[in-house]
Structure formats: C-alpha cells, structure tokens
Scaffold this motif. Structure first.
Motif, PDB file in Angstrom:
ATOM      1  N   ASP A  49      25.145 -31.045  20.921  1.00  0.00           N
ATOM      2  CA  ASP A  49      24.736 -32.651  20.957  1.00  0.00           C
ATOM      3  C   ASP A  49      23.370 -32.351  19.637  1.00  0.00           C
ATOM      4  OD1 ASP A  49      23.270 -35.001  20.009  1.00  0.00           O
ATOM      5  OD2 ASP A  49      23.410 -35.477  22.017  1.00  0.00           O
ATOM      6  N   ALA A  50      23.781 -32.195  18.380  1.00  0.00           N
ATOM      7  CA  ALA A  50      23.059 -32.106  16.925  1.00  0.00           C
ATOM      8  C   ALA A  50      22.339 -33.209  16.552  1.00  0.00           C
ATOM      9  CB  ALA A  50      24.172 -31.273  16.166  1.00  0.00           C
ATOM     10  N   ILE A  51      21.946 -34.544  17.039  1.00  0.00           N
ATOM     11  CA  ILE A  51      21.430 -35.563  17.153  1.00  0.00           C
ATOM     12  C   ILE A  51      20.170 -34.945  16.364  1.00  0.00           C
ATOM     13  CG2 ILE A  51      20.991 -36.504  18.925  1.00  0.00           C
ATOM     14  CD1 ILE A  51      21.594 -39.003  17.568  1.00  0.00           C
ATOM     15  N   GLN A  52      19.148 -33.972  17.200  1.00  0.00           N
ATOM     16  CA  GLN A  52      17.525 -33.624  17.446  1.00  0.00           C
ATOM     17  C   GLN A  52      17.745 -32.353  15.879  1.00  0.00           C
ATOM     18  OE1 GLN A  52      15.486 -35.338  17.538  1.00  0.00           O
ATOM     19  NE2 GLN A  52      15.875 -37.016  19.074  1.00  0.00           N
ATOM     20  N   GLY A  53      18.635 -32.087  15.303  1.00  0.00           N
ATOM     21  CA  GLY A  53      18.892 -30.584  14.509  1.00  0.00           C
ATOM     22  C   GLY A  53      19.546 -30.981  13.379  1.00  0.00           C
ATOM     23  N   PHE A  54      20.410 -31.384  13.506  1.00  0.00           N
ATOM     24  CA  PHE A  54      21.263 -31.439  11.907  1.00  0.00           C
ATOM     25  C   PHE A  54      20.366 -32.209  10.873  1.00  0.00           C
ATOM     26  CE2 PHE A  54      24.163 -32.397   9.152  1.00  0.00           C
ATOM     27  CZ  PHE A  54      25.344 -31.043   9.119  1.00  0.00           C
ATOM     28  N   GLY A  55      20.366 -32.024   9.240  1.00  0.00           N
ATOM     29  CA  GLY A  55      19.640 -32.085   8.671  1.00  0.00           C
ATOM     30  C   GLY A  55      18.302 -31.203   8.238  1.00  0.00           C
ATOM     31  N   VAL A  56      17.501 -30.836   9.947  1.00  0.00           N
ATOM     32  CA  VAL A  56      16.205 -30.410   9.549  1.00  0.00           C
ATOM     33  C   VAL A  56      16.132 -29.353  10.117  1.00  0.00           C
ATOM     34  CG1 VAL A  56      15.674 -31.057  12.059  1.00  0.00           C
ATOM     35  CG2 VAL A  56      14.172 -31.524   9.909  1.00  0.00           C
ATOM     36  N   ALA A  57      17.329 -28.793  10.504  1.00  0.00           N
ATOM     37  CA  ALA A  57      17.432 -26.946  11.364  1.00  0.00           C
ATOM     38  C   ALA A  57      18.362 -26.163  10.639  1.00  0.00           C
ATOM     39  CB  ALA A  57      17.245 -27.074  12.229  1.00  0.00           C
ATOM     40  N   ASP A  58      17.997 -25.504  10.388  1.00  0.00           N
ATOM     41  CA  ASP A  58      19.028 -24.677   8.738  1.00  0.00           C
ATOM     42  C   ASP A  58      20.208 -23.521  10.126  1.00  0.00           C
ATOM     43  OD1 ASP A  58      21.194 -23.744   8.008  1.00  0.00           O
ATOM     44  OD2 ASP A  58      19.180 -22.334   6.765  1.00  0.00           O
ATOM     45  N   LEU A  59      20.428 -23.983  10.960  1.00  0.00           N
ATOM     46  CA  LEU A  59      21.116 -23.501  12.177  1.00  0.00           C
ATOM     47  C   LEU A  59      22.596 -22.840  12.386  1.00  0.00           C
ATOM     48  CD1 LEU A  59      20.235 -25.953  15.525  1.00  0.00           C
ATOM     49  CD2 LEU A  59      19.329 -23.971  15.101  1.00  0.00           C
ATOM     50  N   PRO A  60      23.139 -22.161  12.666  1.00  0.00           N
ATOM     51  CA  PRO A  60      24.434 -21.839  12.851  1.00  0.00           C
ATOM     52  C   PRO A  60      25.449 -23.100  13.403  1.00  0.00           C
ATOM     53  CG  PRO A  60      23.559 -20.505  14.778  1.00  0.00           C
ATOM     54  CD  PRO A  60      22.584 -21.542  13.731  1.00  0.00           C
ATOM     55  N   TRP A  61      25.749 -23.410  12.405  1.00  0.00           N
ATOM     56  CA  TRP A  61      26.795 -25.003  13.127  1.00  0.00           C
ATOM     57  C   TRP A  61      28.275 -24.651  12.618  1.00  0.00           C
ATOM     58  CZ3 TRP A  61      24.004 -27.973  15.071  1.00  0.00           C
ATOM     59  CH2 TRP A  61      22.690 -27.882  14.348  1.00  0.00           C
ATOM     60  N   GLN A  62      28.556 -23.428  12.770  1.00  0.00           N
ATOM     61  CA  GLN A  62      29.821 -22.878  12.819  1.00  0.00           C
ATOM     62  C   GLN A  62      30.061 -22.134  14.173  1.00  0.00           C
ATOM     63  OE1 GLN A  62      27.698 -22.029  10.299  1.00  0.00           O
ATOM     64  NE2 GLN A  62      28.611 -22.404   8.766  1.00  0.00           N
ATOM     65  N   ALA A  63      28.824 -21.336  14.916  1.00  0.00           N
ATOM     66  CA  ALA A  63      29.191 -20.802  16.404  1.00  0.00           C
ATOM     67  C   ALA A  63      29.878 -21.549  17.146  1.00  0.00           C
ATOM     68  CB  ALA A  63      27.117 -20.289  16.398  1.00  0.00           C
ATOM     69  N   ALA A  64      29.761 -22.859  16.982  1.00  0.00           N
ATOM     70  CA  ALA A  64      30.285 -23.937  18.078  1.00  0.00           C
ATOM     71  C   ALA A  64      31.643 -25.080  17.585  1.00  0.00           C
ATOM     72  CB  ALA A  64      29.068 -25.106  17.476  1.00  0.00           C
ATOM     73  N   ASP A  65      31.788 -24.848  19.050  1.00  0.00           N
ATOM     74  CA  ASP A  65      33.114 -25.946  18.608  1.00  0.00           C
ATOM     75  C   ASP A  65      33.481 -27.377  18.629  1.00  0.00           C
ATOM     76  OD1 ASP A  65      34.844 -23.020  19.633  1.00  0.00           O
ATOM     77  OD2 ASP A  65      33.848 -23.381  21.547  1.00  0.00           O
ATOM     78  N   VAL A  66      32.462 -27.647  19.501  1.00  0.00           N
ATOM     79  CA  VAL A  66      32.013 -29.432  18.201  1.00  0.00           C
ATOM     80  C   VAL A  66      30.776 -29.386  18.312  1.00  0.00           C
ATOM     81  CG1 VAL A  66      32.304 -31.728  19.679  1.00  0.00           C
ATOM     82  CG2 VAL A  66      33.890 -29.901  20.253  1.00  0.00           C
ATOM     83  N   VAL A  67      30.626 -30.411  17.138  1.00  0.00           N
ATOM     84  CA  VAL A  67      29.067 -30.401  16.965  1.00  0.00           C
ATOM     85  C   VAL A  67      29.246 -31.995  16.587  1.00  0.00           C
ATOM     86  CG1 VAL A  67      27.445 -30.002  15.272  1.00  0.00           C
ATOM     87  CG2 VAL A  67      28.471 -27.902  15.490  1.00  0.00           C
ATOM     88  N   VAL A  68      28.627 -32.938  17.087  1.00  0.00           N
ATOM     89  CA  VAL A  68      27.881 -33.728  17.624  1.00  0.00           C
ATOM     90  C   VAL A  68      26.946 -34.620  16.656  1.00  0.00           C
ATOM     91  CG1 VAL A  68      28.456 -36.591  18.474  1.00  0.00           C
ATOM     92  CG2 VAL A  68      30.373 -34.594  18.928  1.00  0.00           C
ATOM     93  N   THR A  69      27.181 -35.296  16.209  1.00  0.00           N
ATOM     94  CA  THR A  69      25.409 -35.486  15.641  1.00  0.00           C
ATOM     95  C   THR A  69      25.784 -37.341  15.398  1.00  0.00           C
ATOM     96  OG1 THR A  69      23.773 -35.422  14.109  1.00  0.00           O
ATOM     97  CG2 THR A  69      25.450 -35.240  13.309  1.00  0.00           C
ATOM     98  N   GLY A  70      24.761 -37.922  15.468  1.00  0.00           N
ATOM     99  CA  GLY A  70      24.613 -39.591  14.575  1.00  0.00           C
ATOM    100  C   GLY A  70      23.438 -39.564  13.073  1.00  0.00           C
ATOM    101  N   GLY A  71      23.810 -40.684  12.686  1.00  0.00           N
ATOM    102  CA  GLY A  71      23.039 -40.344  11.483  1.00  0.00           C
ATOM    103  C   GLY A  71      21.314 -41.031  11.313  1.00  0.00           C
ATOM    104  N   GLN A  72      21.187 -41.341  12.085  1.00  0.00           N
ATOM    105  CA  GLN A  72      19.948 -42.178  12.285  1.00  0.00           C
ATOM    106  C   GLN A  72      18.946 -41.994  12.330  1.00  0.00           C
ATOM    107  OE1 GLN A  72      21.414 -42.122  14.596  1.00  0.00           O
ATOM    108  NE2 GLN A  72      20.803 -42.943  16.942  1.00  0.00           N
ATOM    109  N   LYS A  73      18.798 -40.612  12.394  1.00  0.00           N
ATOM    110  CA  LYS A  73      17.757 -39.582  12.854  1.00  0.00           C
ATOM    111  C   LYS A  73      17.292 -38.896  11.390  1.00  0.00           C
ATOM    112  CE  LYS A  73      17.976 -39.582  17.857  1.00  0.00           C
ATOM    113  NZ  LYS A  73      17.145 -40.921  18.193  1.00  0.00           N
TER     114      LYS A  73
END
Length: 376
Positions: free
Chosen positions: A185-209
């Motif tokens: 669940d990437a909603i508190q990180g996607f767009g603000v934390a440069d994380l290795p998302w490719q390590a995950a099999d499923v990345v889910v996020t919302g756009g409102q944060k």
C-alpha cells in the motif's frame, strides 16, 4: 522571538499550488495544483457540451494517465491499471489470493486490514498479524521470524501512517524470497519517497495525498508474478478481452493489469490524475523528497526546542513526509488548538499530532509551528 525564515517552496513545483503556508496535512489530503483544477474543469465543461466525439476524446485521458503512472512506478502500461482509490486495489489483491497466509502488520492502517479480514471470511487468504515495533517499523527480522510454509504473501504499507517510518522494500523482498508476493500500500509514499517500487509485486496507491490529484484517483501496478498468481476475482466488464464486443458471452480476463478494471472510471478524474502525475514527473520525486526532508528537519528542530517527544524517525533514510509528536502533559487536542490558532493545519489523533510537509511547503511553516508550541 525566533527570526522568520526566508525561502520558498520547491522551484518549478511550488508555484502551481495555493494552500496556506501553515498547511501541514498532506498525509491526509494534498491540495491539488492549478493544472489539476484546469484539467478537471476543462473535462467537465467539455462534457456539458458533448457531441459525438466528446466521450471518446475524454476517455483518452485514462490511457495517458496510465502511461504516466507506469513511468513513475518504473513499469509499463500493460502492468498498470487506474483505480478509483487505493482500497479497491487492496481488495483486488486480497480476493485474488485463493488461500494461504498473508503477513499483515497489526498496527497498519485499516485499509490494509479489512480486505484480508473479508478474504478470510470467504475462505480465501487468511491474515497472520505481524507485530511491529512501537514506532511502526516492520523490519526484515520481524518478517523473517514470522515466516512459515503457509505464508504466501506479505502486505505492508510503504510508509507508516502514524509515524512516517519508511519500509525497506528491497530488504523485505529479499527476506520473503521469490516465491511469495510482496503487496504494498503505497499511498503514504508514492510521489514523495523515492522507493524501489519494482521490488514489489503489487503497488497500490490513491492520488488524493502526495500525488495531489484529488479524490477518486489512483492506480495499481502488478508484476508478472502477481498476474500469474492472483485470480481475477473482481474483474468487471471492462477488465476482459474484447470488452467492447457485446456478444452475450463471458470473455476471459485481460492479459495484463487491466483485468483489475471493474467498470469505466471518470474521465474527469483521469484528466486530473494525468495532470498531477505529469507535474511530479517533470520535477522528479528525488527533488520533492529532498525538499520535504529539509522541511521535516526544520519541524523536528522546532519540536525538540519546544520540549516535544518525537514518534517519527529522525534519519532521512528512514522516513517519508510525516512527523508525529506529543507534547508532555498536554493533550493532543490542546496542541491542535494552539496550532490552529497560528494558522497550522495538522492531523490530530487522540494521543498525538501529525505534521506532513510537501514540495510547496516553505520554511515559514516551521515558524508557525514554533509560535504555536511556545504558547503551551
């Protein structure tokens, strides 16, 4: 009296936003940019004057937004699907596992709890609650201890909603190995934390944060392993092959991530998401992350100076954009009242206060917080 700090927000980014200087609640909602407002307004205005081309033209925004999301996540559009919110993606993941145990942090946000509770109630995947450290850390060692033969996946938040602790996704991937799914669940990180998302099999996020695309926006990315192992339990009519062929027959699921589509989404929301993603991509997540980290350093300094107790990690490598704290012998509601009186918008919890900065936050925000806390 503390001198007022000078300086502004992140150049090339901050000038597109209009929230007050004391707004520090991005972990709850990120006020959208003027580009998002213009894109949604334009799409809605066009829909009001619809002709035979309008709907088809507006729906092209979904493809463009999906392409932008894929680029930011380090994947491609075939492995990306737009969703109306993060919870929809988590339910897709939970209902897609036919059985087995899933490690889930016991203190995680409820959006990462209820899908697994419902899945267990249907006789599918069952949550095994993973005890996290008091500061929200889900460590590789804790996961390693909890692993057993029945565990088929780990479902974790990229950034803890209470403390802002940043999960080490690469290390978690290594611990669970290649035979288990890593669901994030990437909603508190996607767009603000440069994380290795490719390590995950499923990345889910919302756009409102942190993406600042407003409500009813989001997406998910799925690895080949996820596409192979997750059953398309919630696939709708737009998630199948030849979706526009109405032949009164059931069609097989789409080959890629589009199988998670349930129905057509709002092209107005898709237009806003596209605008928000394009702005993040133009400036770059590393630049946003660095700016936010500098603002958090200033806020941490203020909380320390005023005698507060930090609940969040101080090391930049361990945190996202969140700073949570308590003031000794002062109820969180009283701290919030002081902050409100000085133009600061925090998130208020029963036992703590959470501040979250963004690329448009200026150094003046820390001065507002300092002025508030010195009144307690």
């Amino acid at each position: 009296m503390t001198p007022q700090r000078t300086g502004g927000g992140l150049p090339g980014y901050a000038e597109h936003f209009e929230e007050p200087a004391g707004y520090l609640d991005f972990a709850r909602y990120g006020p959208p940019s003027r580009q998002v407002l213009d894109a949604t307004s334009d799409a809605l205005n066009r829909s009001a004057r619809a002709d035979r081309h309008t709907v088809n033209d507006l729906m092209l925004a979904e493809q463009r937004a999906r392409e932008a999301a894929a680029r930011l996540a380090g994947t491609d559009p075939a492995h990306t699907v737009l969703l109306p919110n993060a919870s929809t993606g988590m339910f897709h993941a939970a209902f897609g596992l036919p059985g087995g145990a899933v490690l889930v942090p016991a203190g995680d946000f409820p959006a990462n709890h209820y899908p697994w509770r419902r899945s267990a109630g249907l006789g599918r995947a069952v949550p095994h609650w993973l005890a996290a450290a008091p500061d929200g850390r889900v460590t590789p060692d804790a996961v390693r201890v909890a692993l057993c033969d029945d565990v088929v996946a780990l479902s974790v938040s990229a950034v803890d909603f209470r403390t802002g602790y940043r999960a080490d996704l690469a290390a978690l991937r290594e611990v669970i190995g290649p035979d288990r799914l890593l669901i994030v669940d990437a909603i508190q990180g996607f767009g603000v934390a440069d994380l290795p998302w490719q390590a995950a099999d499923v990345v889910v996020t919302g756009g409102q944060k942190w993406l600042r695309a407003s409500w009813s926006t989001g997406f998910a990315t799925l690895s080949d392993r996820a596409l192979e192992r997750l059953e398309p339990t919630l696939t709708g009519w737009t998630g199948v092959q030849d979706a526009a062929l109405f032949d009164d027959r059931g069609h097989p699921p789409a080959d890629g991530a589009q199988r998670w589509s349930v129905t057509n989404l709002s092209p107005v929301a898709a237009a806003g998401l596209e605008a928000a993603l394009n702005l993040v991509e133009k400036v770059g997540v590393p630049a946003i992350e660095a700016h936010v980290s500098a603002r958090l350093d200033e806020l941490i300094e203020v909380v320390h100076r005023c005698g507060g107790h930090l609940l969040s990690p101080e090391a930049p490598a361990e945190r996202g954009g969140i700073l949570s704290f308590r003031m000794p012998r002062t109820p969180a509601a009283d701290v919030a009242a002081a902050l409100h009186a000085h133009g600061v918008t925090p998130t208020v919890r029963p036992d703590s206060v959470r501040l979250s900065a963004h690329g448009s936050t200026t150094p003046a925000a820390a001065d507002h917080v300092h002025a508030a806390l010195t009144t307690l």
